[in-house]
Design an enzyme around this catalytic site. Structure first.
Site, PDB file in Angstrom:
ATOM      1  N   HIS A 267       0.832  -1.208   0.000  1.00  0.00           N
ATOM      2  CA  HIS A 267       0.000   0.000   0.000  1.00  0.00           C
ATOM      3  C   HIS A 267       0.868   1.260   0.000  1.00  0.00           C
ATOM      4  O   HIS A 267       0.690   2.153  -0.840  1.00  0.00           O
ATOM      5  CB  HIS A 267      -0.907  -0.019   1.231  1.00  0.00           C
ATOM      6  CG  HIS A 267      -1.855   1.136   1.313  1.00  0.00           C
ATOM      7  ND1 HIS A 267      -3.148   1.071   0.870  1.00  0.00           N
ATOM      8  CD2 HIS A 267      -1.689   2.404   1.786  1.00  0.00           C
ATOM      9  CE1 HIS A 267      -3.748   2.238   1.063  1.00  0.00           C
ATOM     10  NE2 HIS A 267      -2.880   3.066   1.625  1.00  0.00           N
ATOM     11  N   GLU A 268       1.803   1.315   0.939  1.00  0.00           N
ATOM     12  CA  GLU A 268       2.646   2.508   1.025  1.00  0.00           C
ATOM     13  C   GLU A 268       3.570   2.626  -0.188  1.00  0.00           C
ATOM     14  O   GLU A 268       3.892   3.737  -0.625  1.00  0.00           O
ATOM     15  CB  GLU A 268       3.451   2.492   2.326  1.00  0.00           C
ATOM     16  CG  GLU A 268       2.605   2.470   3.595  1.00  0.00           C
ATOM     17  CD  GLU A 268       1.559   3.569   3.658  1.00  0.00           C
ATOM     18  OE1 GLU A 268       1.779   4.654   3.073  1.00  0.00           O
ATOM     19  OE2 GLU A 268       0.500   3.344   4.290  1.00  0.00           O
ATOM     20  N   HIS A 271       1.783   4.542  -2.792  1.00  0.00           N
ATOM     21  CA  HIS A 271       1.920   5.985  -2.564  1.00  0.00           C
ATOM     22  C   HIS A 271       3.300   6.459  -3.028  1.00  0.00           C
ATOM     23  O   HIS A 271       3.435   7.501  -3.682  1.00  0.00           O
ATOM     24  CB  HIS A 271       1.774   6.297  -1.073  1.00  0.00           C
ATOM     25  CG  HIS A 271       0.372   6.273  -0.561  1.00  0.00           C
ATOM     26  ND1 HIS A 271      -0.628   7.062  -1.075  1.00  0.00           N
ATOM     27  CD2 HIS A 271      -0.198   5.560   0.456  1.00  0.00           C
ATOM     28  CE1 HIS A 271      -1.757   6.847  -0.407  1.00  0.00           C
ATOM     29  NE2 HIS A 271      -1.524   5.934   0.523  1.00  0.00           N
ATOM     30  N   GLU A 297      -4.657   7.938  -2.822  1.00  0.00           N
ATOM     31  CA  GLU A 297      -5.108   6.658  -2.276  1.00  0.00           C
ATOM     32  C   GLU A 297      -5.434   5.672  -3.390  1.00  0.00           C
ATOM     33  O   GLU A 297      -5.226   4.459  -3.245  1.00  0.00           O
ATOM     34  CB  GLU A 297      -6.333   6.878  -1.381  1.00  0.00           C
ATOM     35  CG  GLU A 297      -6.767   5.657  -0.594  1.00  0.00           C
ATOM     36  CD  GLU A 297      -5.795   5.248   0.501  1.00  0.00           C
ATOM     37  OE1 GLU A 297      -6.020   4.185   1.114  1.00  0.00           O
ATOM     38  OE2 GLU A 297      -4.813   5.981   0.754  1.00  0.00           O
TER      39      GLU A 297
END
Length: 504
Positions: A267-268, A271, A297
């Site tokens: 997830h990160e 980003h 997001e």
């Protein structure tokens, strides 16, 4: 001064302010990763000073004069780089000049101290220890909302617009209602399905050191550049970019739960990939910045869920996972593993929630935040209100505050208005991924072969390269041909989990 000279001076001023913000970001990252607890008071003053300096520079009346000079002429055509930067500079300037410097500095100082208090309160499951900081934060954010909105309209709109340009409470509420009405019966059907996953296979012994190596390799494979970034441990995972060449990710490890670190890192990394692929030549100007938190997001969720939790991804990655964790995965089939990582069941923690119930976590926070900012909900009543709403949405009571209203760092950091962007990001991701599937052809085949470059290049060409030159809505419409809608997400959830749980 001629128009082009005025524009050049605005650019120079913008870049200097960006360097100050970047410096503050370094301190903010270090606060969450390595700073000793007793350093919070000093750090709060350091960050408050930097916030004040940024505010002083970005609200200088000279900027207003330069903007007016550029806007008075017809030097820059609509849609040009210069015109787009000027539009966003004007928006930023008009908002910033409504905020007193005293308020900006106090919000920043309070956030640093409140975050430190939140870490302790969360560890001790003690909402009342955090309550004084929540009360102060809400008071300050109400003041900010009043200043920005000039006392007109919903206060919450003023905060929401800072994170997602052009969005309003009413628009969010309408989309969330459509999601809620689709999700609740889907969750019920899944709960009643006999095809339930054995999630115990994810709760075996997964050494943290091996998790770190395996998850970081996956992050590198999908495109996170470790020559321009790194991963550290924090109480709450986040991504912080200081500018071209330096993007920091954080995650957290549980040696008896595979999903936390692996999907948190994916997830990160999503980003981080966005930040690393913004136009470096435009750093310090709107054209070199991410467009919104919702779009941000969407990029993290593209990699974590639409790629990382897909069957094609694990067709490619399951054997490496078995090699990395032979003692706990050698007896597990790919089918069982895939079901386990896509298990759907209501749970306490937002960041560990499954794809289906996740939006309900956001809806709960969205409703509470509106009431906090309007004054209908007192901070002292947050824990009780949270527990009541949680049981209504998820069907079981909260056991303690760390699994309830203290689980997220956002309110301690003054980030009221932020939470809705998570569900908006999920909506955007579904719509964008459907378009990527159309444009790239055999997308599943690419993922199953571990060929992630075409996906990353598609995202860069269609999302990253535009910076803030388009609004979120304009960007979605440009890429997909349609305005943002919850329909693609609803269709995706019904298809994917209908297949997994063998329901209509």
């Amino acid at each position: 001064m001629d128009v082009r000279s005025a524009y050049q001076e605005l650019t120079a001023r913008s870049k200097k302010a960006a360097l100050l913000r970047s410096t503050a970001s370094v301190l903010g990252w270090e606060e969450q990763t390595y700073m000793p607890p007793n350093g919070a008071e000093l750090r709060s003053k350091q960050l408050s000073l930097l916030a004040g300096l940024v505010h002083e520079r970005t609200t200088d009346p000279k900027i207003g004069e330069l903007l007016a000079e550029c806007e008075a002429g017809d030097e820059f055509a609509e849609g040009s780089l210069e015109a787009d930067n000027l539009r966003e500079w004007r928006r930023d300037y008009d908002r910033s000049t409504k905020l007193p410097q005293r308020l900006v500095e106090e919000i920043t100082e309070t956030a640093t101290l409140a975050q430190n208090a939140w870490v302790r309160a969360r560890k001790e499951h003690d909402f009342h220890a955090f309550l004084p900081w929540l009360e102060k934060t809400v008071t300050l954010k109400r003041e900010e909302a009043d200043a920005v909105s000039d006392g007109k309209g919903l206060k919450y709109d003023a905060l929401l617009d800072d994170y997602e340009t052009g969005i309003t409470t009413d628009l969010v509420a309408a989309s969330f209602a459509e999601l809620r009405d689709a999700i609740i019966p889907l969750v019920q059907a899944i709960t009643e399905s006999p095809k339930q996953a054995d999630t115990s296979i994810l709760k075996r012994d997964f050494p943290a050191a091996v998790q770190k190596e395996f998850s970081e390799q996956a992050a590198a494979d999908i495109g996170f550049d470790f020559d321009s970034g790194r991963v550290d441990v924090a109480a709450h995972p986040f991504c912080s970019s200081f500018g071209p060449g330096d993007t920091r990710l954080t995650t957290r490890y549980d040696e008896n739960f595979f999903s936390m670190a692996f999907f948190g890192t994916m997830h990160e990394a999503g980003h981080g990939i966005y930040e690393q692929n913004l136009p470096a030549e435009h750093f310090g100007t709107p054209a070199g910045e991410s467009v919104s938190l919702g779009i941000h997001e969407s990029q993290s969720l593209t990699w974590e869920t639409f790629v990382g939790r897909s069957r094609p991804f694990w067709d490619h990655y399951f054997k490496p996972a078995q090699t990395a964790f032979p003692s706990v995965l050698s007896d597990v089939s790919l089918d069982d593993f895939f079901r386990a990582i896509n298990d759907v069941r209501p749970s306490y923690i937002r960041v560990e929630a499954d794809e289906v119930t996740y939006s309900l976590h956001i809806l709960l926070r969205f409703e509470l935040e509106q009431s906090l900012i309007s004054g209908d909900l007192a901070p002292a009543d947050v824990e009780a209100a949270w527990n009541e709403k949680f049981e209504a949405y998820f069907g079981f009571p909260v056991d303690h505050a760390a699994n309830g209203c203290l689980q997220d760092i956002h309110w301690s950091g003054g980030l009221l208005g932020y939470f809705p962007t998570y569900a908006l990001g999920k909506m955007y991701a579904a719509q964008l991924f459907a378009q990527a599937r159309h444009d790239l052809g055999d997308l599943d085949g690419l993922i199953a072969r571990g060929e992630f470059v075409p996906v990353r290049e598609w995202l860069t060409a269609n999302i990253h390269t535009h910076g803030r030159r388009l609004t979120p809505r304009q960007l979605i419409e440009r890429v997909t041909g349609s305005p943002p809608s919850p329909a693609p997400l609803i269709g995706y959830l019904r298809r994917k989990f209908g297949d997994i749980y063998e329901i209509n």
